[in-house]
Design an enzyme around this catalytic site. Structure first.
Site, PDB file in Angstrom:
ATOM      1  N   ASN A 151       2.767  41.565  41.172  1.00  0.00           N
ATOM      2  CA  ASN A 151       3.973  42.316  41.521  1.00  0.00           C
ATOM      3  C   ASN A 151       5.044  41.292  41.903  1.00  0.00           C
ATOM      4  OD1 ASN A 151       5.977  43.895  42.564  1.00  0.00           O
ATOM      5  ND2 ASN A 151       4.775  44.739  44.261  1.00  0.00           N
ATOM      6  N   TRP A 152       5.953  41.074  40.992  1.00  0.00           N
ATOM      7  CA  TRP A 152       6.980  40.045  41.228  1.00  0.00           C
ATOM      8  C   TRP A 152       8.115  40.519  42.141  1.00  0.00           C
ATOM      9  CZ3 TRP A 152       8.380  36.261  36.678  1.00  0.00           C
ATOM     10  CH2 TRP A 152       7.305  35.392  36.496  1.00  0.00           C
ATOM     11  N   LYS A 153       8.089  41.808  42.466  1.00  0.00           N
ATOM     12  CA  LYS A 153       9.140  42.360  43.335  1.00  0.00           C
ATOM     13  C   LYS A 153      10.519  41.962  42.798  1.00  0.00           C
ATOM     14  CE  LYS A 153       5.793  42.486  47.007  1.00  0.00           C
ATOM     15  NZ  LYS A 153       5.489  42.540  48.416  1.00  0.00           N
ATOM     16  N   HIS A 167       4.678  52.131  46.383  1.00  0.00           N
ATOM     17  CA  HIS A 167       4.625  50.877  47.145  1.00  0.00           C
ATOM     18  C   HIS A 167       5.303  51.090  48.499  1.00  0.00           C
ATOM     19  CE1 HIS A 167       5.069  46.747  48.376  1.00  0.00           C
ATOM     20  NE2 HIS A 167       4.178  46.424  47.456  1.00  0.00           N
ATOM     21  N   GLU A 180      -2.989  48.843  50.266  1.00  0.00           N
ATOM     22  CA  GLU A 180      -2.155  47.754  50.776  1.00  0.00           C
ATOM     23  C   GLU A 180      -1.729  48.075  52.207  1.00  0.00           C
ATOM     24  OE1 GLU A 180      -0.134  45.379  47.366  1.00  0.00           O
ATOM     25  OE2 GLU A 180       1.191  46.994  47.951  1.00  0.00           O
ATOM     26  N   GLY A 207       2.931  40.218  52.849  1.00  0.00           N
ATOM     27  CA  GLY A 207       3.866  39.122  53.121  1.00  0.00           C
ATOM     28  C   GLY A 207       3.695  38.451  54.473  1.00  0.00           C
ATOM     29  N   SER A 261      -1.072  39.791  51.005  1.00  0.00           N
ATOM     30  CA  SER A 261      -1.327  38.375  51.311  1.00  0.00           C
ATOM     31  C   SER A 261      -2.543  37.778  50.591  1.00  0.00           C
ATOM     32  CB  SER A 261      -1.469  38.173  52.828  1.00  0.00           C
ATOM     33  OG  SER A 261      -0.247  38.449  53.463  1.00  0.00           O
ATOM     34  N   GLY A 272       1.473  39.800  45.405  1.00  0.00           N
ATOM     35  CA  GLY A 272       2.918  39.581  45.463  1.00  0.00           C
ATOM     36  C   GLY A 272       3.236  38.106  45.331  1.00  0.00           C
ATOM     37  N   GLY A 273       3.609  37.496  46.453  1.00  0.00           N
ATOM     38  CA  GLY A 273       4.074  36.109  46.489  1.00  0.00           C
ATOM     39  C   GLY A 273       3.267  35.126  45.652  1.00  0.00           C
TER      40      GLY A 273
HETATM   41  P1  13P Z   1       2.097  39.735  49.109  1.00  0.00           P
HETATM   42  O1  13P Z   1       0.942  39.314  48.236  1.00  0.00           O
HETATM   43  O2  13P Z   1       3.288  38.848  48.944  1.00  0.00           O
HETATM   44  O3  13P Z   1       1.662  39.928  50.519  1.00  0.00           O
HETATM   45  O4  13P Z   1       2.581  41.175  48.587  1.00  0.00           O
HETATM   46  C1  13P Z   1       1.641  42.153  48.393  1.00  0.00           C
HETATM   47  C2  13P Z   1       2.271  43.299  47.710  1.00  0.00           C
HETATM   48  O5  13P Z   1       3.125  43.962  48.256  1.00  0.00           O
HETATM   49  C3  13P Z   1       1.849  43.576  46.333  1.00  0.00           C
HETATM   50  O6  13P Z   1       2.314  44.800  45.898  1.00  0.00           O
END
Ligand code: 13P
Length: 249
Positions: A10-12, A98, A167, A173, A210, A231-232
């Site tokens: 998920n690149w947001k 989300h 999640e 994050g 995370s 995410g990150g």
């Molecule tokens: P992180 O991996 O950056 O904590 O984000 C998780 C997320 O929100 C995936 O949808």
């Protein structure tokens, strides 16, 4: 372990053409037979979906979106993208519910409409659920998750195209993941909740929050988890590959 494992990036609100270029490494990696169990899905911003489809064309990597509008039909909704438009551009997956979108106004009711419209367009849905820190502290985790699941799935029949992603919001994050024993219990409870509604014993459940190449060896001890929503750490090709390697080997 022989089951397939999902690695959903998920690149947001990140990503440019240079970042796409760096994913060529992941595409090459995905062709390694040793890692055939890895189902890699990239969910970049809408603006990069077409580009991603082009570069992943000759691989088994799939492309998805991070959200969709709740209406199936087209209409005057400036700035919105519905499941139909996603289908047209070649997305195969869509993330729905989300917590970052729940915080911006996505209610369980709207999420239910989004899931229905995405399924009607034959998209696979990554349905996110999870409690906030405040809810956790008040011991409301199960109540919240149960409500999210039952309202989100209202009037939807058992459908294998729905993949669940647990999640916990306090884990996104922050670098903090739940205690492995707690997470294992939570996932088994979520499975029970889904089974109650759908009579479906083995829904696919991902964990997100995370996930990184350091904690994935711990996380993979939980055999009931079918993969990760990342995410990150998914934005860096080397980190992403590292997570996949450490999970599969
Ligand atoms: P992180 O991996 O950056 O904590 O984000 C998780 C997320 O929100 C995936 O949808």
């Amino acid at each position: 372990m022989t089951n397939n494992m999902f690695f959903i990036a998920n690149w947001k609100m990140f990503g440019d053409l240079r970042a796409i270029n760096s994913t060529k490494k992941v595409i090459k990696f995905s062709k390694n037979k040793k890692f055939a169990r890895a189902q890699i899905v990239y969910c970049p911003p809408y603006t990069l979906i077409e580009q991603f489809n082009k570069i992943t064309k000759n691989s088994k990597i799939k492309v998805g979106a991070q959200d969709c509008h709740f209406l199936e039909s087209h209409g005057p909704f400036t700035g919105s993208v519905n499941a139909n438009l996603l289908k047209i551009i070649g997305a195969k997956y869509v993330i729905v519910g989300h917590s970052e979108n729940r915080a911006r106004g996505d209610t369980n009711y709207l999420i239910n409409l989004k899931i229905k419209s995405a399924l009607n367009k034959n998209l696979k849905v990554i349905f996110c659920i999870g409690e906030t820190l405040k809810e956790k502290k008040k011991n409301k985790t199960n109540l919240i998750i149960n409500t999210q699941i039952s309202r989100g799935l209202k009037n939807i029949k058992k459908n294998k195209n729905v993949i669940f992603a647990y999640e916990p919001v306090w884990s996104i994050g922050t670098g903090i993941i739940p205690k492995i024993s707690d997470l294992e219990k939570q996932v088994s409870l979520i499975k029970k909740m889904i089974n109650k509604i759908w009579k479906y014993k083995n829904p696919q459940i991902l964990y997100g929050g995370s996930v990184n190449s350091k904690n994935v060896r711990q996380l993979k001890k939980i055999r009931s988890i079918n993969g990760y929503l990342i995410g990150g750490a998914s934005q860096n090709a080397n980190n992403f590959i590292d997570i996949i390697k450490k999970t599969i080997i």
